[in-house]
Design a protein around this motif. Sequence first.
Motif, PDB file in Angstrom:
ATOM      1  N   GLY A  92       0.733  -1.087  -0.043  1.00  0.00           N
ATOM      2  CA  GLY A  92       0.140   0.134  -0.216  1.00  0.00           C
ATOM      3  C   GLY A  92       0.780   1.317   0.250  1.00  0.00           C
ATOM      4  O   GLY A  92       2.040   1.375  -0.173  1.00  0.00           O
ATOM      5  N   ALA A  93       0.382   2.779   0.046  1.00  0.00           N
ATOM      6  CA  ALA A  93       1.235   3.860   0.293  1.00  0.00           C
ATOM      7  C   ALA A  93       2.198   3.666   1.101  1.00  0.00           C
ATOM      8  O   ALA A  93       2.820   4.394   1.071  1.00  0.00           O
ATOM      9  CB  ALA A  93       0.190   5.034   0.826  1.00  0.00           C
TER      10      ALA A  93
ATOM     11  N   ARG B 262      11.765  -5.527   2.960  1.00  0.00           N
ATOM     12  CA  ARG B 262      10.744  -6.947   3.484  1.00  0.00           C
ATOM     13  C   ARG B 262       9.569  -5.446   4.026  1.00  0.00           C
ATOM     14  O   ARG B 262       8.413  -5.992   3.860  1.00  0.00           O
ATOM     15  CB  ARG B 262      11.717  -6.814   4.242  1.00  0.00           C
ATOM     16  N   ALA B 263      10.156  -4.665   4.801  1.00  0.00           N
ATOM     17  CA  ALA B 263       9.452  -3.108   5.568  1.00  0.00           C
ATOM     18  C   ALA B 263       8.228  -3.269   3.961  1.00  0.00           C
ATOM     19  O   ALA B 263       7.361  -3.164   4.702  1.00  0.00           O
ATOM     20  CB  ALA B 263       9.914  -2.380   5.908  1.00  0.00           C
ATOM     21  N   ALA B 264       9.128  -2.559   3.495  1.00  0.00           N
ATOM     22  CA  ALA B 264       7.616  -1.945   2.102  1.00  0.00           C
ATOM     23  C   ALA B 264       6.726  -2.984   1.561  1.00  0.00           C
ATOM     24  O   ALA B 264       5.454  -2.440   1.710  1.00  0.00           O
ATOM     25  CB  ALA B 264       8.977  -0.989   1.315  1.00  0.00           C
TER      26      ALA B 264
ATOM     27  N   THR C  16       6.181   4.764   0.301  1.00  0.00           N
ATOM     28  CA  THR C  16       6.995   4.885   0.751  1.00  0.00           C
ATOM     29  C   THR C  16       8.972   4.405   1.129  1.00  0.00           C
ATOM     30  O   THR C  16       9.226   5.276   1.197  1.00  0.00           O
ATOM     31  CB  THR C  16       6.139   6.070   1.887  1.00  0.00           C
ATOM     32  N   THR C  17       8.312   3.663   1.652  1.00  0.00           N
ATOM     33  CA  THR C  17       9.917   2.962   2.910  1.00  0.00           C
ATOM     34  C   THR C  17      10.822   2.876   1.549  1.00  0.00           C
ATOM     35  O   THR C  17      11.419   2.948   0.922  1.00  0.00           O
ATOM     36  CB  THR C  17       8.892   2.409   3.493  1.00  0.00           C
ATOM     37  N   PHE C  18       9.836   2.238  -0.022  1.00  0.00           N
ATOM     38  CA  PHE C  18      10.574   1.449  -0.636  1.00  0.00           C
ATOM     39  C   PHE C  18      11.039   2.578  -1.639  1.00  0.00           C
ATOM     40  O   PHE C  18      12.340   2.763  -1.547  1.00  0.00           O
ATOM     41  CB  PHE C  18       9.548   1.298  -2.145  1.00  0.00           C
ATOM     42  N   ALA C  19      10.597   3.651  -1.769  1.00  0.00           N
ATOM     43  CA  ALA C  19      11.256   4.974  -2.145  1.00  0.00           C
ATOM     44  C   ALA C  19      11.954   5.292  -1.290  1.00  0.00           C
ATOM     45  O   ALA C  19      13.137   5.717  -2.289  1.00  0.00           O
ATOM     46  CB  ALA C  19       9.783   6.338  -2.047  1.00  0.00           C
ATOM     47  N   TRP C  20      13.024   5.712  -0.151  1.00  0.00           N
ATOM     48  CA  TRP C  20      13.690   6.163   0.384  1.00  0.00           C
ATOM     49  C   TRP C  20      14.492   4.822   0.280  1.00  0.00           C
ATOM     50  O   TRP C  20      15.628   5.070   0.698  1.00  0.00           O
ATOM     51  CB  TRP C  20      13.209   6.795   1.896  1.00  0.00           C
ATOM     52  N   VAL C  21      14.357   3.622   0.611  1.00  0.00           N
ATOM     53  CA  VAL C  21      14.730   2.355   0.751  1.00  0.00           C
ATOM     54  C   VAL C  21      15.648   2.086  -0.597  1.00  0.00           C
ATOM     55  O   VAL C  21      16.994   2.840  -1.051  1.00  0.00           O
ATOM     56  CB  VAL C  21      14.769   1.167   1.343  1.00  0.00           C
ATOM     57  N   PHE C  22      14.993   2.805  -2.151  1.00  0.00           N
ATOM     58  CA  PHE C  22      15.533   2.637  -3.225  1.00  0.00           C
ATOM     59  C   PHE C  22      16.341   3.852  -3.127  1.00  0.00           C
ATOM     60  O   PHE C  22      17.481   3.584  -3.578  1.00  0.00           O
ATOM     61  CB  PHE C  22      14.221   2.566  -3.878  1.00  0.00           C
ATOM     62  N   LEU C  23      15.852   5.206  -3.162  1.00  0.00           N
ATOM     63  CA  LEU C  23      16.729   6.171  -3.369  1.00  0.00           C
ATOM     64  C   LEU C  23      18.586   6.034  -2.549  1.00  0.00           C
ATOM     65  O   LEU C  23      19.681   6.383  -2.729  1.00  0.00           O
ATOM     66  CB  LEU C  23      16.437   7.739  -2.865  1.00  0.00           C
ATOM     67  N   LEU C  24      18.436   5.690  -1.009  1.00  0.00           N
ATOM     68  CA  LEU C  24      19.351   5.374  -0.349  1.00  0.00           C
ATOM     69  C   LEU C  24      20.358   4.573  -0.670  1.00  0.00           C
ATOM     70  O   LEU C  24      21.350   5.195  -1.042  1.00  0.00           O
ATOM     71  CB  LEU C  24      18.852   5.227   0.981  1.00  0.00           C
ATOM     72  N   GLY C  25      19.508   3.500  -1.553  1.00  0.00           N
ATOM     73  CA  GLY C  25      20.131   1.952  -1.593  1.00  0.00           C
ATOM     74  C   GLY C  25      21.657   1.887  -2.660  1.00  0.00           C
ATOM     75  O   GLY C  25      22.416   1.738  -3.313  1.00  0.00           O
ATOM     76  N   THR C  26      20.016   3.106  -3.885  1.00  0.00           N
ATOM     77  CA  THR C  26      20.990   2.628  -4.855  1.00  0.00           C
ATOM     78  C   THR C  26      22.619   3.888  -5.066  1.00  0.00           C
ATOM     79  O   THR C  26      23.615   3.494  -5.453  1.00  0.00           O
ATOM     80  CB  THR C  26      19.560   3.695  -5.983  1.00  0.00           C
TER      81      THR C  26
END
Lengths: 283, 285
Positions: B156-157, B236-238, B161-171
């Motif tokens: 869900g939303a 996983r959290a996301a 949001t979690t995906f977005a920041w983990v994606f940016l920070l991780g990449t």
Amino acid sequence: MTSTAIRVAGLHKRYGEKQAVAGLDLEVRTGEIFSVLGPNGAGKTTTVEILEGFRKRDSGEVQVLGTDPQRGDRHWRARLGIVLQSSEDRPELTVREQVHHAAKFYPRPRDPDEVIAVVGLEEKAATRSRQLSGGQRRRLDVALGVIGSPELLFLDEPTTGFDPEARRSFWELIRSLRDSGTTILLTTHYLDEAEALADRCAVVSSGRVVALDTPKNLGGRATRVARVRWLEDGVPHEVESESPTAYVTELAARFDGEIPGLQVLRPTLEDVYLSLIGSKDER
Amino acid sequence: MTTTESKTPDLTTAPPRLPGALRLGLDRTVIELKTFFRERDAVIFIFAYPVIMLGIFATVFGDQTIDFGTGTELDFAAYFLPGMVATGLLLTSFQNLAISISAERDDGSLKRLRGTPMPPAAYFLGKVGSVLVTSLVQMILLFAVARFVFDIAMPGADGWTTFAWVFLLGTASGAVCGVAFSSLPRSGRSSSAVVTPVVLVLQFISGVFFTFPSLPDWMQQVAALFPLKWMAQGMRAAFLPDAAKAAEPAGTWELPMVAAVLAAYLVVGLVLGVKTFRWRRRYDG
């Protein structure tokens, strides 16, 4: 514009134990093709890379287009064209893509398609560099070197691996660049290339310039004694003479017409070159 | 041409405008993307890899479920997806840059660029841009396969949001570490031999192929020193239902720790990358 494109005085560079450049002096005039000759390990590449701003010198004065290469900024770089020795890079990009892309780096680029035509790669414009022959890749290198309309072009061993015909047309290209006002610093192993192209050449040995002149006069070539060879009663004769013309006239009188097997030999650039680098110890 | 000599003084006092780094960064991005997608190795082992692995694992373990002991059951494929998301990001950022920059240094591309008036920033912007585009497209492809082929539920939303920041920070941290790591291989040819095992070992110990808690304690502790474990945990959290956090070593998602570790790698990678970056080969003197 200054009449000097490159000025080098007392250049030194050492790698560990090895003194690669040991007090080298050089002056390249604006608008000329200047060739640097020398055996491997003589310090040619090190010197050229210092001029191009890739390496730092230990000591000496260096001015390239009025700027110390160690302090060369983007504006300075925009006035240079550099064709490096080897190139295997960017195998997946086409000729057109690479030349058009490189043009964007410069404030006043030449027309990319025109440059592709000038180096004779029109038919290969859509080909990836992986599929180009050695000579075609070199032409692409030159295209990338001149795309920014440089005032000064560095060419390092440009025709290694060329067939004779490709070399001739490459030489024409280099001459036409000079005729359009580009100063060219040419490093080469090939003495015939220096002889065909260079307005002046320097022979570098053990990190120093040991001779500097036009190819015709290098090492006192024009004034050295000539050898006159001919056949007399089927036996070869050879005489060294400082006035070969007079000698031949004399012979002609003696033979009363044609002199069999007549040859007048001046030392070739290669003879002179070998004696120059042989006279100095290799290291 | 004939009149330039009289004009020359003007030219030297007012040098022509050089193209800006940002615009050139865009041009570099396009060139980098073309190069990336034309190399079959890169497309298979970096871009398509997580999709292929998801396909294999979801097919082999398709009928198995994981019980978190809280009455929540989850398809193995669904549990596996976040690990593949993290792996994909590590590959497109870290592995991609470590290998490609090392090869570019070795084959003379970097030296050639250094000899032009291109500002160095444009080169790095091009790398960043291409990593961003590549990983975004990779994620879209991965989610499409997960959702429509294996019927895995999307978050869900809050999850996005979690995906977005983990994606940016991780990449971002993967990318800067890749730049730093690119100086390690001795040649372009050895670069994938040096980089690939590092990434593969990280995948095994970071719980990408297995449930993380099923790994031995010491392995979990080693993995906790590296970013992939934290990226996978963040993902996983996301993607997993909240009840699944019971299976995590700490019993929670530890999101602040995920952010802290990834940020630390970003800073360390950036410092190391700036310090070690070379435009020429090591033995070029």
